[in-house]
Design a protein around this motif. Structure first.
Motif, PDB file in Angstrom:
ATOM      1  N   ASP A  27       5.919   4.644   5.013  1.00 21.80           N
ATOM      2  CA  ASP A  27       6.611   4.284   6.254  1.00 21.80           C
ATOM      3  C   ASP A  27       7.980   3.779   6.021  1.00 21.80           C
ATOM      4  OD1 ASP A  27       4.359   4.606   7.608  1.00 21.80           O
ATOM      5  OD2 ASP A  27       3.750   2.614   7.831  1.00 21.80           O
TER       6      ASP A  27
ATOM      7  N   THR B 152       0.813  -1.280  -0.155  1.00 18.49           N
ATOM      8  CA  THR B 152      -0.027   0.030  -0.013  1.00 18.49           C
ATOM      9  C   THR B 152       0.818   1.417  -0.135  1.00 18.49           C
ATOM     10  OG1 THR B 152      -0.191   0.220   2.385  1.00 18.49           O
ATOM     11  CG2 THR B 152      -1.891  -1.177   1.234  1.00 18.49           C
ATOM     12  N   GLU B 153       0.388   2.282  -0.311  1.00 23.47           N
ATOM     13  CA  GLU B 153       0.911   3.690  -0.329  1.00 23.47           C
ATOM     14  C   GLU B 153       1.633   3.954   0.858  1.00 23.47           C
ATOM     15  OE1 GLU B 153      -0.621   6.862  -2.851  1.00 23.47           O
ATOM     16  OE2 GLU B 153      -0.454   8.130  -1.033  1.00 23.47           O
ATOM     17  N   GLN B 154       0.676   3.599   2.276  1.00 25.52           N
ATOM     18  CA  GLN B 154       0.866   4.051   3.350  1.00 25.52           C
ATOM     19  C   GLN B 154       2.394   3.041   3.903  1.00 25.52           C
ATOM     20  OE1 GLN B 154      -0.146   6.237   5.471  1.00 25.52           O
ATOM     21  NE2 GLN B 154       1.702   5.942   6.797  1.00 25.52           N
ATOM     22  N   GLU B 155       2.297   1.841   3.369  1.00 22.20           N
ATOM     23  CA  GLU B 155       3.632   1.145   3.558  1.00 22.20           C
ATOM     24  C   GLU B 155       4.812   1.624   2.847  1.00 22.20           C
ATOM     25  OE1 GLU B 155       1.331  -2.878   2.895  1.00 22.20           O
ATOM     26  OE2 GLU B 155       3.307  -3.426   3.661  1.00 22.20           O
TER      27      GLU B 155
END
Length: 288
Positions: A21, A15-18
């Motif tokens: 991070d 995902t974009e959030q990963e």
């Protein structure tokens, strides 16, 4: 969903959030190659507008005058042109190291069907052992009903799969079809994780075992995996990667699995119940 290159091996989808991070944690550098749907080729992470702001701005190195001596007239070498440089593509890597996008639903289906055929006889044996222990006429009569027997066998498939993946890392079917299941969001890949996923697969993927319900749930999950790369029962729980696909292998596995399932449901296959029942009764009697 995004893909990125790590140690010359493409990783994803994530995902974009990963991705964010990883950038904040220093595990993804500005020069790391990334790709997502909509991009025509792999791009450096710092060139993507979404990630550009996350990298600390640093001045570029000072320009230096080129020091390339002219090639001798008799040399067989020639300058390298832009057309000579090939865009990085994950398919250039050996197939066994490249992750196939979109999850390959047919590979996953073939893997699960093969596992179910493998576990069919052990699952029936477990039910016969329970019948021999309880000697309950109602339970014994229930086993003679094909639909009821399937409904009792399906949870055993999930239990066997969870135990196998916990202790050996994968099932036979998934290993043959190049399918790997791992937790998302830093979860621990233990027995509780695999039991939870198998329970969700049983309910939302296999329709608990009811033939008509299972047809529609599998059709729906096939569409989800094909379009989104992830089944609904894996959302926020598991990441499923398919490391290689082969139409020949898939055809052979599906054919063998369907033939084995047809045999087990035929009169010849049902005849196996008698020796299995005898073995179960003998096993239980030895402990009394």
């Amino acid at each position: 969903m995004w893909h990125f290159v790590e140690n010359e091996v493409p990783v994803g989808p994530v995902t974009e959030q990963e991705m964010i991070d990883r950038i904040r944690g220093g595990r993804l550098k500005p020069t790391t190659l990334v790709w997502s749907e909509g991009l025509t080729s792999w791009e450096s992470a710092e060139s993507i507008e979404t990630f550009k702001r996350l990298f600390r701005a640093t001045p570029p190195p000072l320009p230096t005058a080129p020091k390339t001596p002219p090639l001798p007239a008799f040399s067989s070498k020639r300058p390298i042109f832009a057309d000579d440089v090939k865009t990085y593509d994950p398919t250039d890597l050996p197939l066994q190291r490249a992750i196939v996008a979109k999850g390959s639903p047919w590979s996953r289906y073939a893997a699960r069907l093969l596992d179910q055929v493998i576990w069919a006889v052990p699952a029936v044996f477990v039910l016969l052992v329970i019948a021999a222990i309880t000697q309950n006429p109602w339970f014994i009569n229930l086993l003679s009903n094909q639909v009821a027997a399937i409904l009792m066998i399906m949870p055993l498939f999930g239990l066997f799969n969870a135990l196998t993946m916990t202790f050996f890392g994968n099932t036979i079917g998934k290993t043959i079809m190049g399918v790997n299941v791992r937790p998302e969001n830093g979860r621990k890949a233990g027995l509780s994780f695999y039991l939870l996923r198998e329970l969700k697969v049983l309910v939302f993927g296999m329709g608990i075992g009811f033939p008509i319900v299972a047809f529609f749930t599998q059709l729906y999950q096939h569409k989800k995996v094909k379009i989104e790369g992830q089944a609904t029962y894996d959302r926020d729980l598991a990441e499923v990667n398919v490391y290689f696909t082969s139409k020949i292998r898939m055809g052979v596995v599906l054919t063998c699995a369907f033939l084995a399932a047809a045999y087990l449901n035929s009169p010849a296959g049902e005849a196996l119940g008698y020796p299995l029942g005898q073995a179960a009764y003998t096993l239980v009697s030895s402990f009394r």
